[in-house]
Scaffold this motif. Structure first.
Motif, short mmCIF file in Angstrom:
data_model
loop_
_atom_site.label_atom_id
_atom_site.label_comp_id
_atom_site.label_asym_id
_atom_site.label_seq_id
_atom_site.Cartn_x
_atom_site.Cartn_y
_atom_site.Cartn_z
N PRO A 7 -15.44 -8.44 1.27
CA PRO A 7 -15.88 -7.98 2.59
C PRO A 7 -15.57 -8.93 3.75
CG PRO A 7 -17.76 -8.72 1.30
CD PRO A 7 -16.58 -8.78 0.39
N THR A 8 -15.45 -10.23 3.50
CA THR A 8 -15.19 -11.14 4.63
C THR A 8 -13.99 -12.02 4.35
OG1 THR A 8 -16.49 -13.06 3.92
CG2 THR A 8 -17.70 -11.28 5.01
N PHE A 63 -6.31 -8.36 5.33
CA PHE A 63 -6.77 -7.21 6.11
C PHE A 63 -8.07 -6.64 5.53
CE2 PHE A 63 -2.15 -6.01 7.45
CZ PHE A 63 -2.16 -7.04 8.35
N CYS A 64 -8.91 -6.12 6.44
CA CYS A 64 -10.22 -5.63 6.00
C CYS A 64 -10.10 -4.39 5.12
CB CYS A 64 -11.11 -5.36 7.20
SG CYS A 64 -10.45 -4.09 8.28
N THR A 65 -8.98 -3.68 5.20
CA THR A 65 -8.84 -2.46 4.40
C THR A 65 -8.33 -2.77 2.99
OG1 THR A 65 -6.69 -2.25 5.44
CG2 THR A 65 -8.44 -0.84 6.28
N THR A 120 0.87 -1.17 0.00
CA THR A 120 0.00 0.00 0.00
C THR A 120 0.91 1.23 0.00
OG1 THR A 120 -1.84 1.10 1.10
CG2 THR A 120 -0.22 0.08 2.52
#
Lengths: 322, 354
Positions: free
Chosen positions: B296-297, B282-284, B261
């Motif tokens: 999303p999951t 990671f959720c981001t 990132t």
């Protein structure tokens, strides 16, 4: 002994299965030294379930972490296996209203301690592990090079060596007979006591050295059943942005202190944060220190009484401890 | 100059001291007596390298640092016209010649995956390319395979010399080191003295013996089509990823995971643009500014990890799979998820439960 318990737990699941949607338990892992969580939805898979000292993962997190294990049928419950420490996490989650007791069917397993496989590998790198056996004093591993014996004290997880709650505090059915705790609650804080006895400079040096190895994989947070901020964790929020992307020790310190503070008076000392750390950082020590303080100041212990409110989640004008 | 030298165990420290004066040196080391976490760190005199077991954290960060400054910037206001701002940029120049001493074959193999992305695609990453060109590898023949290892299943092996400049073979009393590339030759004289015939024979026998070893016997290649067949089978992925904690360990310890990132860290009018490791766990990861996240999951995230390694990557890069079989994702996984099982099951019964 674990074979007998495995047989017994399968029978108990079989008996309860008609009223259950899913059973969360442990099954054999990729080698004889590991188990992995399993979600049983079909009665024909009950034979996969095992119980032995390698069943380390606290399964209660699966009840709350995204996506949580839920029952598709309102009339059916979720079955879950818990050791003594894990049962305290269940109690804490009920206290905080993340789950409800009547939706659960709890299989309680009295526990004589779990194996920290990294301590085993540290003692002797093992190749092609064939079998693992344990009695009350030792662990015996058979691998490509022969048989290796380890004294239990040398390979049990640190949390197990200071365990005051080997027997589940909440359950519907118990698998086997209760076992004697290794220590009393009062004596469970020797590790942090030892740190407290050092000077501030020494403590800072200790934590700087330990936390500097953190790789910010966040496994400690994700493994924690009480870390419920989930996708809104301040470690990752962009607005406000609390932590930079730098790998300075200060970022790591900040993350771990916030993690610990969020668990003050809530942590049930299941030790998952420490167990899962790939770098072997003793991060549960921070939570133990806060729990020790909570106990001394507020006479409170997390995850013991489902009807109690954790002290930092309430306000009492008559507070006497502080 | 000699193509083979012997380093006596008791001289290893002195040899590394000498090497570190000539070239930036990284070695695998453990942070403390009672610690298991072996990671690659810059060498300093007195540091004892851990050569007899696989590291937890591999030398990926030598080539792709966990955080690196792409450039620093400063906004300069025009005193005559404050509405006009100029940006001053400064590039880092930190690409010293480097030697990674004590890598394992799988650690080195991972960089072949990076090379395709960072140096051979439509975009060339100057930062990676410069480091890659300036880095040498001294690799230890691997005798440490445990039950999580599967390098032979992905076309490598414990005696794979691909990508290495030096080859280290532990023999009685020390190490026989062989130069595999011309880049290694200038360093050889400083490493040790010519091995005895017995030492050379022992090293050769060890290499041959290890080369015969089969570490993992599954066929994990050619999974592109089966992955596509499985893509929409959510029950299958739920079964595979149900245990996953969505932490980033598997990606951080992986020699072939390179997702990153980019962020700006700014104070006042000055700042730095950083590139840092990201993780598809990671959720981001892939979260869009709109708030939508296509993954999303953990189910979608885990599927992405398997898909990237065994389907998307080979599809894009001539069949090359983005996995070197080091087993770190299995070994370090808090819940022992086994990627071998997932990939194998991709093929088995792939057409049954459509």
């Amino acid at each position: 002994m674990s074979e007998i318990k495995t047989k017994q737990l399968r029978e108990l699941v079989e008996a309860a299965f008609p009223e259950l949607d899913t059973v969360i338990g442990w099954e054999a892992g990729y080698d004889a030294l590991h188990t992995t969580p399993v979600f049983i939805k079909d009665a024909k898979d009950i034979g996969k379930l095992v119980w032995n000292p390698l069943c380390v993962r606290n399964l209660s997190g699966y009840l709350v972490k995204t996506p949580p294990v839920q029952s598709a049928d309102e009339n059916k419950k979720i079955g879950i296996f818990v050791k003594g420490c894990d049962s305290r996490s269940i109690v804490a989650l009920i206290q905080e209203k993340f789950i409800t007791r009547d939706k659960l069917y709890i299989f309680g397993v009295p526990c004589q301690g779990t194996i920290d496989w990294r301590r085993v590998m540290k003692a002797a790198p093992l190749k092609n592990i064939q079998s693992v056996k344990m009695d009350e004093k030792q662990l015996v591993v058979e691998d490509a090079d022969g048989t290796h014996s380890f004294a239990l004290e040398d390979v049990l997880a640190r949390k197990c060596l200071r365990c005051a709650y080997p027997n589940p505090l909440m359950y519907d059915v118990l698998v086997g007979e209760p076992v004697a705790p290794r220590v009393t609650v009062k004596n469970a804080y020797k590790d942090v006591q030892e740190l407290e006895n050092r000077s501030l400079e020494e403590r800072l040096a200790f934590w700087t050295k330990e936390l500097d190895r953190c790789i910010r994989c966040y496994a400690c947070r994700n493994a924690c059943p009480l870390c419920v901020c989930q996708d809104r964790c301040i470690a990752e929020t962009r607005e406000p942005k609390w932590l930079s992307q730098y790998m300075h020790t200060s970022e790591k310190f900040l993350f771990h202190f916030i993690h610990s503070m969020h668990l003050a008076g809530r942590c049930t000392e299941c030790g998952e944060c420490e167990r899962v750390c790939p770098m072997g950082i003793p991060v549960t020590l921070m939570k133990e220190e806060l729990n020790k303080i909570t106990r001394e100041l507020l006479n409170y212990e997390a995850g013991v009484d489902p009807n109690a409110v954790p002290p930092l989640l309430t306000f009492s004008p008559n507070e006497t401890g502080i | 100059m000699s193509a083979k030298v012997f380093i006596a165990q008791e001289n290893l420290g002195t040899v590394l001291d000498g090497l570190s004066r000539k070239i930036r040196l990284w070695v695998p080391a453990s942070a403390g007596e009672d610690k298991h976490g072996v990671e690659f760190v810059p060498y300093r005199p007195g540091l004892a390298p851990v050569l007899d077991r696989q590291s937890t954290i591999l030398p990926k960060k030598v080539m792709l640092p966990q955080v690196e400054k792409l450039f620093s910037y400063e906004y300069l206001k025009n005193p005559e016209d404050p509405s006009k701002v100029r940006v001053k940029l400064e590039e880092p120049e930190d690409f010293e010649p480097t030697l990674v001493f004590g890598a394992h074959p799988c650690d080195v193999k991972g960089f072949f995956v990076f090379d395709r992305v960072f140096t051979q695609g439509p975009f060339v990453d100057g930062y990676y390319k410069k480091r890659r060109e300036n880095t040498l590898f001294a690799t230890v023949v691997c005798q440490e395979a445990d039950s999580a290892c599967f390098c032979s299943s992905v076309g490598s092996g414990p005696a794979d010399q691909a990508g290495s400049d030096f080859w280290i073979m532990p023999v009685e009393g020390g190490y026989v080191v062989e130069a595999l590339t011309d880049r290694a030759l200038p360093f050889m004289d400083a490493l040790g003295t010519a091995p005895t015939e017995a030492q050379e024979t022992a090293a050769k026998e060890l290499h041959e013996q290890v080369a015969r070893q089969q570490v993992g016997n599954l066929d994990l290649q050619d999974s592109v089509e089966s992955f596509k067949t499985r893509f929409e089978q959510t029950a299958y992925w739920q079964a595979m990823a149900g245990q996953c904690l969505s932490c980033g360990i598997c990606t951080y310890v992986c020699p072939t995971c390179y997702c990153f990132t980019i962020s700006d860290e700014m104070k006042g009018l000055k700042g730095e643009r950083l590139r840092s490791w990201d993780s598809c766990m990671f959720c981001t990861y892939t979260a869009e500014a709109s708030g939508h996240n296509p993954r999303p999951t953990k189910l979608e995230r885990y599927r992405n990890r398997v898909g990237h390694k065994f389907s998307y990557f080979p599809e894009k890069y001539d069949g090359m799979i983005a996995c070197c079989g080091c087993g770190r994702c299995i070994r370090s996984c808090p819940v022992s998820i086994d990627i071998r099982k997932v990939v194998q099951e991709l093929k088995e019964n792939a057409c049954v439960c459509a």
